[in-house]
Motif scaffolding. Structure first.
Motif, PDB file in Angstrom:
ATOM      1  N   ILE A 104       0.495  -1.003  -0.189  1.00  0.00           N
ATOM      2  CA  ILE A 104       0.178   0.157   0.337  1.00  0.00           C
ATOM      3  C   ILE A 104       1.007   1.027  -0.019  1.00  0.00           C
ATOM      4  N   LEU A 105       1.040   1.627  -1.255  1.00  0.00           N
ATOM      5  CA  LEU A 105       1.859   3.394  -1.365  1.00  0.00           C
ATOM      6  C   LEU A 105       0.591   4.332  -1.523  1.00  0.00           C
ATOM      7  N   PRO A 106       0.896   5.202  -0.694  1.00  0.00           N
ATOM      8  CA  PRO A 106       0.590   6.988  -1.751  1.00  0.00           C
ATOM      9  C   PRO A 106       1.185   7.146  -3.076  1.00  0.00           C
ATOM     10  N   CYS A 107       0.355   8.105  -3.211  1.00  0.00           N
ATOM     11  CA  CYS A 107       0.832   8.450  -4.683  1.00  0.00           C
ATOM     12  C   CYS A 107       0.368  10.374  -4.872  1.00  0.00           C
ATOM     13  N   ARG A 108       0.710  10.841  -5.676  1.00  0.00           N
ATOM     14  CA  ARG A 108       0.513  12.023  -6.107  1.00  0.00           C
ATOM     15  C   ARG A 108       0.451  11.924  -7.502  1.00  0.00           C
ATOM     16  N   LEU A 126       5.353   8.247  -7.087  1.00  0.00           N
ATOM     17  CA  LEU A 126       4.969   7.655  -6.032  1.00  0.00           C
ATOM     18  C   LEU A 126       6.506   8.983  -4.891  1.00  0.00           C
ATOM     19  N   PRO A 127       6.553   8.235  -3.695  1.00  0.00           N
ATOM     20  CA  PRO A 127       7.498   9.121  -2.568  1.00  0.00           C
ATOM     21  C   PRO A 127       8.588   8.267  -2.797  1.00  0.00           C
ATOM     22  N   LYS A 128       9.580   9.487  -2.884  1.00  0.00           N
ATOM     23  CA  LYS A 128      11.142   8.864  -4.452  1.00  0.00           C
ATOM     24  C   LYS A 128      11.449   8.004  -3.199  1.00  0.00           C
ATOM     25  N   ASN A 129      11.106   7.453  -1.110  1.00  0.00           N
ATOM     26  CA  ASN A 129      11.589   6.776  -0.867  1.00  0.00           C
ATOM     27  C   ASN A 129      11.764   5.234  -1.443  1.00  0.00           C
ATOM     28  N   GLN A 130      10.076   5.464  -1.847  1.00  0.00           N
ATOM     29  CA  GLN A 130       9.552   3.840  -2.157  1.00  0.00           C
ATOM     30  C   GLN A 130       9.771   3.191  -3.382  1.00  0.00           C
ATOM     31  N   VAL A 157       4.885   1.086 -18.646  1.00  0.00           N
ATOM     32  CA  VAL A 157       6.556  -0.472 -18.428  1.00  0.00           C
ATOM     33  C   VAL A 157       7.106   0.084 -17.159  1.00  0.00           C
ATOM     34  N   ALA A 158       7.814  -0.646 -16.297  1.00  0.00           N
ATOM     35  CA  ALA A 158       8.101  -0.856 -14.920  1.00  0.00           C
ATOM     36  C   ALA A 158       9.691  -0.781 -14.867  1.00  0.00           C
ATOM     37  N   GLY A 159       9.969   0.411 -14.700  1.00  0.00           N
ATOM     38  CA  GLY A 159      11.745   1.010 -14.247  1.00  0.00           C
ATOM     39  C   GLY A 159      11.736   2.073 -14.859  1.00  0.00           C
ATOM     40  N   HIS A 160      10.708   2.947 -15.143  1.00  0.00           N
ATOM     41  CA  HIS A 160      10.772   4.297 -15.885  1.00  0.00           C
ATOM     42  C   HIS A 160      10.772   5.379 -14.469  1.00  0.00           C
ATOM     43  N   GLY A 161      11.269   5.287 -13.375  1.00  0.00           N
ATOM     44  CA  GLY A 161      11.213   5.780 -12.232  1.00  0.00           C
ATOM     45  C   GLY A 161      10.088   5.309 -11.401  1.00  0.00           C
ATOM     46  N   SER A 162       9.745   6.497 -10.897  1.00  0.00           N
ATOM     47  CA  SER A 162       8.583   5.817  -9.412  1.00  0.00           C
ATOM     48  C   SER A 162       7.511   7.147 -10.596  1.00  0.00           C
TER      49      SER A 162
END
Ligand SMILES: Cc1cc2nc3c(=O)[nH]c(=O)nc-3n(C[C@H](O)[C@H](O)[C@H](O)COP(=O)(O)OP(=O)(O)OC[C@H]3O[C@@H](n4cnc5c(N)ncnc54)[C@H](O)[C@@H]3O)c2cc1C
Ligand code: FES
Length: 347
Positions: A104-108, A126-130, A157-162
């Motif tokens: 479970i994550l917060p996002c903006r 996503l938060p920078k540390n997540q 695609v995953a891997g494009h940062g957060s």
């Protein structure tokens, strides 16, 4: 008091524990075993499995996902079924997804872009540390108040940062999707849980692939295809994308650019209700008819399809008639959330 039961996966002899109030799927996910699933609301049938021994409470589900005859033969929907004794279940593990944590994550909300009159592109950061790991094709649940949730596929695609891209179709009368179109603003905070689902490209297979999208069903296939092209997958691939009118093919140029980049990728857009001013020269009708018209023998293919439930249902039976083996059909049926049969947190 919670009674726990022992669940054995017959194919691998692996075992895990499930409480009386756990669904078999939630308990498996918690124990780190991923079994095939999609909607988690008893609507799509992806999690149907044979219960070789033991008793279950079948839970609330839709008849189309599990017929009375199938239930009589010993099948159950693992996303709904709760154990009432120790169980032996026949279900294949989906090893590629194992080891990917459901979080479970917060996002903006970083960006909102109207892609068509009723599709909003939402970019979430996503938060920078997540870190958030997922396979292209998987989906997340946006968490609403009161434990309710709404599912959306990740379109990048995953891997494009957060950054996560979603394509959200406005549902008439829909609570969350209308909120997105009328109230949500850039920089707003949301919470989500994921990744979920077992809709991703099986990379150990070698045969030709058909992708069939309906409307925003394009979103998970976009992630899968971008991943396949970046990974130089050499299998022949053919995307069919069905929509009502030209304006609903909200990333037509992108899909055309995939087809122009190499011979192994083909693209066929299909409109069911083209408008006069579309001046449409391409295929018309229902998208699954375009697939079976082009490939009357599907016995050598793998098919990946996502979008509205009626399209998925029609595709399933037509493709089976064209010889597609059921175990080579992968789908995400865009069922809506059933708040009355809320699933429990597998995390
Ligand atoms: C695995 C999965 C992945 C999904 N991915 C996407 C995606 O990438 N993009 C996307 O746009 N949608 C996607 N969906 C569908 C999306 O989750 C629903 O459209 C969304 O939950 C609607 O939320 P809402 O609050 O606006 O509607 P609600 O308030 O929940 O619904 C109000 C009423 O509208 C009707 N309704 C709601 N949704 C639908 C629907 N999808 N089809 C037909 N009738 C409906 C129902 O009658 C419902 O009672 C996905 C669904 C699943 C299960
Ligand atoms: S019916 Fe169980 S995952 Fe869809």
């Amino acid at each position: 008091m919670t009674t726990t039961h022992n669940i054995t996966l017959r194919n691998s002899d692996k075992q895990f524990e499930a409480g009386n109030e756990d669904t078999v799927l939630d308990a498996a996910l918690r124990a780190g075993f991923v079994l095939p699933y999609s909607c988690r609301t008893g609507s799509c049938g992806t999690c149907k499995a044979f219960v070789a021994s033991g008793q279950v409470d079948y839970g609330v589900y839709q008849q189309q996902a599990l017929s009375d005859a199938e239930r009589g033969q010993g099948f159950a929907l693992l996303c709904r079924a709760k154990p009432r004794s120790d169980l032996v279940v026949e279900a294949r593990e989906v090893v590629a997804v194992e080891g990917i944590d459901i979080k479970i994550l917060p996002c903006r909300v970083a960006k909102m872009e109207l892609l068509s009159p009723d599709v909003m592109g939402l970019q979430l950061t996503l938060p920078k540390n997540q870190s958030f790991k997922y396979l292209p094709g998987q989906y997340i649940d946006i968490l609403l108040r009161g434990g309710r949730r709404r599912s959306f596929s990740v379109a990048n695609v995953a891997g494009h940062g957060s950054v996560l891209d979603l394509h959200i179709r406005r549902v008439p009368g829909g609570e969350f999707t209308n909120h997105v179109f009328t109230e949500l603003k850039q920089r707003d905070l949301l919470r989500f849980q994921g990744p979920f689902g077992t809709f991703f490209l099986r990379e150990d297979a070698t045969g030709p692939v058909i992708f069939m999208a309906g409307g925003t069903g394009f979103a998970p296939l976009k992630a899968i295809i971008e991943h396949a092209l970046a990974a130089n997958v050499s299998r022949p691939m053919h995307l069919f994308w069905g929509a009502r009118a030209r304006r609903d093919l909200y990333m037509l140029e992108l899909a055309e650019s995939w087809a122009q980049a190499g011979d192994q990728f083909r693209f066929t857009p299909v409109l069911s209700e083209p408008l006069a001013h579309d001046q449409w020269q391409g295929e018309t009708g229902l998208v699954h008819h375009a697939v079976t018209g082009t490939y009357p023998d599907l016995s050598a293919f793998e098919v990946y399809t996502s979008g509205p439930p009626p399209m998925i249902e029609a595709g399933k039976s037509s493709f089976a008639r064209c010889g597609l083996p059921l175990d080579r059909l992968y789908f995400d049926s865009f069922e809506f959330a059933n708040d009355r049969t809320q699933v429990e947190n597998p995390a």
